[in-house]
Structure formats: C-alpha cells, structure tokens
Scaffold this active site. Structure first.
Site, PDB file in Angstrom:
ATOM      1  CB  SER A  75      -0.979   0.022   1.171  1.00  0.00           C
ATOM      2  OG  SER A  75      -0.293   0.221   2.387  1.00  0.00           O
ATOM      3  CE  LYS A 112      -2.998   2.140   4.491  1.00  0.00           C
ATOM      4  NZ  LYS A 112      -2.067   1.008   4.643  1.00  0.00           N
TER       5      LYS A 112
END
Lengths: 156, 310
Positions: A75, A112
């Site tokens: 990701s 993230k």
C-alpha cells in the site's frame, strides 16, 4: 501459544514483534563524499570533509523510542516502501501532517501517510489500489509512531 | 528525596505494547515450558489466579474468561527494561536499576525543574508511556522505603493517578495512609516476618513506623530497625552504584496446600529454576553448581514418620 496472527488484508501491515536494534553503533563508518556519485564514475577530485556516516546515528535519534518493523504488502509502494522493507519508527516524535506513520486500525498495525484536514484526519496509502481510511476526529485514531526511515538490503 | 518508578505488570505490558488487541483482554505470560504463570494482567489477578499457578490447572478458567496465554519472551523484556531505564536516566543521573522493572532515582535537586515531585512524576510517566508504550507508576519519599511505599499507593489507589508524593502530605494524611496498609507491604517485610509482627500487634505500616526501634532490633535484627527508621523518614539506605553479584541465588516457595502429584511438583521446580536462572543471567554469572530440593511439610509429624518407616 502464539500471539494473534496478523491480518492478511491487502493493506501493508507489519510483523507484530519489532526487531531489536543493536545496542552499540557499528565501529565501521563509511566515508562521506563531498559530491554525490553519479551512476557512472566517481569524480577523481573527491575529498573527505566529515567524520563519516554512522548508519545507526543516521537512523536512530532517540534510541529508547526507536523500533524496527518489517513491512508486508504494497500500500505504500509509491512512497518507495515495498514489501519486505524494514522501517525505523520513532515513538517520541509528535506526528505531523504528511508524515508516514504506523497506526493501529482495528487492532492491527498499518503503515500510512497521515493527512489532516478540516479537523478530521485520514490515513492515505501510496498506491491507487487502496482507499484512504477516514476519521472524523483525531481522538479516534491511535498513532503508534512516526516512520523516520526505511532500510533495504539488496545483497544478503 | 527518592523516587521509585516501576512498570505495571511488566511482562504483560511488554506484550501489550506490541499487540494492540491485548489491551483490555485478560493476559497471562507463561514460563519457558509454558508451564506456570510468571505474569498476570490485572484482569487475571482479579480472577484469583496466583503467581506461579500452573497453566494446565487454569485451562477451564481461561476458556470461560477468554484469558490469552503467551510464552515468555525474555529478550524482549530485557530490551524494554533498558529502554525504560534510559528514559528515566534523563530525569536524574543518580539512578539505581533495582530490578528488571523498578528503578530508584535521587531527585531532590531536580524536582524544582518540574515544579514539584508530583509534576515530575507525571512527566516521567507520560514520557515512558509515549516513548516505550509501557505504563509506570512513581512514588516519591524521603527514603527508599518510603518511596517504595508511595509507589505501592500510587499503583493501588486510582486516587493518585499513578503518582504519589508522600512529602506533599500532611503528617496526619501520611499516617492515615500508613494505617490503611498491611505491614507485609513494606519493602523488606516478607510473609514470615509479617506473620511474626502481627502476633506482636504490629499489623499496619503505621504500627511498624511507630514501634520502638530498639525492640525491633532485638527481635528482628538491625535490618528491620533500619526499615522502621526509613519509614519514619530517616534515610539509612543509599542508592547502590553496583550491586555485588550474588554468590548464591535461591528461588523457593512453599506450596499453598498439600501436593501429591508429580507433574505439579515438577512444574513448580521448573518454575523456580526458571526464576533463579533469570536472576543469574541478569548479573551475568555462571553457576558452578545447581542444587534442587523438594521438602515434605516440616510441621506434619505424620509425614516424617512415614518417611523413616520406609
């Protein structure tokens, strides 16, 4: 008995146990060059002006608060963090907007980019295949630490 | 002034620091053979599980209450202990690492930098939690024994919110707290001594603090006299710079009830060896000899008789 397994979701996750950081810095320091080395040949006019680069010092500013995790998943691919990379996470740093962080979402670690807007906060991936995770208030989000560096070896 | 800072449920807290799912779940950490509980979370303590309880006896309880059992990870615990110590060291250079999860600090010249001891305690607590993920409590007192007592109050009474500074109390407030706590909680007062003290009418910490020192010395020795002096605010113990490595390490305990089962006995022996080896490793020593003993109940004549007959 084993601790709970990591989720196998598509999000980039981390192994639960951090790796121990070596307590002593490496005695060897690499020479620090004045000019950057192009992919071709180094300049013959290179000189040493500084003491040398200690990788431990470069990556670890607050030893007691620094932990290393291994990244799983893709990701954060477009940020240059890929599956199998090791990231250095500092818990002592106050997380800033746009920094890459480790957060706890639904009991799992996730890596993230932190995005603050309009009083709310988002965890954004660096891969178009992943949607951001949104929180109405920052109090709903648990940030474990700030990613201060990524480490990757090519030759084992 | 001394501070005693220790980590709450240390092994369990270390495990929780790296597994967010365990935060509010009853957790127990088991010894090397996954045999006995070497650490229990507050939820597990509340279920009446004792330290050293064998895992195989807890299995039904575990199923009923969702207790998560984890194998001990001493490498992790050692590393986390070092981290806590290095955070604390920034608050005071005079630090004695008393055990894997407790440290004494000398703070009288530094307290003013934070306002007062309570404020300093909160800053320390917050920073340890922020940097390592571990929850600690801090107790402050004029002596090491008082600092330990303050730490006990901080830990057991939500009123203190994790930090207790005895020097900020009035005389009657301090006496009030001392009157509430059993004498067995005082640092250096083990179960046997506590039992003896109780037969002499010394039941609370306040009782011990107000007992005649000479009488204590006669009955229990100079160490107990020092303990009582320390409770009165007279410092008799300095920070240890470097503890002498122990020449003998013992780990033993009496069983709470009669034990007949060989599996239970061997689990207990394993657990005590585990503890003794932990102490050995922590001082970097190597054992020249290992002595294991198991003993029948000295107070039951019938057992002795059975042995001699055979």
């Amino acid at each position: 008995m084993q601790p709970p397994l990591l989720s196998t979701s598509a999000h980039a996750t981390l192994e639960q146990s951090p790796l121990a950081l070596t307590p002593e810095p490496l005695p060897y320091t690499s020479p620090l060059f004045l000019c950057s080395i192009p992919a071709g040949f180094p300049s013959p006019a290179t000189d040493y002006i500084e003491d040398g680069l200690d990788l431990n010092e470069y990556l670890v500013r607050h030893k007691a608060a620094s932990f290393m995790f291994k990244v799983q998943g893709h990701s954060m691919r477009d940020a240059g963090i890929v599956d199998g990379d090791k990231v250095v996470v500092d818990r002592s740093i106050e997380p800033q907007h746009n920094q890459i962080v480790i957060a706890v979402v639904d009991g799992e670690y996730t890596i993230k980019r932190l995005y603050r807007k309009n009083g709310g906060v988002e965890l954004r991936s660096e891969n178009p295949a992943f949607k951001p995770i949104c929180f109405k208030a920052e109090s709903q989000l648990e940030i474990w630490g700030v990613v201060v560096g990524v480490v990757r070896r090519y030759v084992c | 002034m001394f501070a005693l800072v220790d980590v709450n449920n240390f092994y369990v807290s270390c495990e929780r620091a790296f597994n967010p799912r365990l935060a509010d779940v009853p957790v127990v950490v088991l010894s090397n053979n996954d045999g006995c509980a070497v650490a229990r979370s507050n939820e597990v303590k509340a279920l009446g599980v004792k330290m050293g309880a064998p895992w195989f006896k807890m299995k039904d309880l575990a199923r009923e209450h969702g207790i998560v059992a984890l194998s001990s990870n001493y490498t992790l615990y050692g590393d986390m202990s070092n981290r806590v110590v290095s955070v604390l060291r920034e608050f005071s250079p005079d630090i004695e690492v008393y055990s894997i999860d407790e440290s004494f600090l000398r703070v009288e010249t530094l307290v003013h930098l934070h306002g007062d001891a309570t404020a300093m305690g909160h800053v320390m607590r917050e920073r340890v939690r922020r940097w390592t993920g571990l929850p600690v409590c801090a107790g402050f007192g004029a002596t090491k024994t008082l600092a330990k007592f303050a730490n006990h109050l901080a830990k057991k009474n939500p009123f203190f919110d994790g930090v207790c500074d005895l020097s900020s109390m009035t005389h009657s407030e301090l006496n009030g707290w001392m009157a509430k706590i059993e004498v067995g909680e005082v640092w250096g007062v083990g179960r046997r001594i506590a039992a003896r003290l109780e037969t002499m009418g010394v039941r609370t910490v306040l009782d011990l603090a107000t007992t005649d020192l000479k009488a204590l010395r006669v009955q229990f020795g100079v160490v107990m006299e020092r303990t009582a002096s320390e409770l009165r605010g007279v410092s008799c113990l300095e920070l240890e710079d470097l503890a002498d490595p122990k020449q003998q390490i013992m780990a033993s305990r009496s069983f709470g009830s009669m034990v007949r089962d060989i599996a239970e006995i061997s689990e207990a022996v394993s657990w005590h060896i585990d503890r003794a080896a932990e102490k050995l490793r922590s001082q970097g020593s190597v054992a020249g000899a290992v002595y294991v003993f198991v003993q029948t109940n000295r107070f039951r004549q019938s057992d002795l008789l059975a042995l001699t007959e055979n």
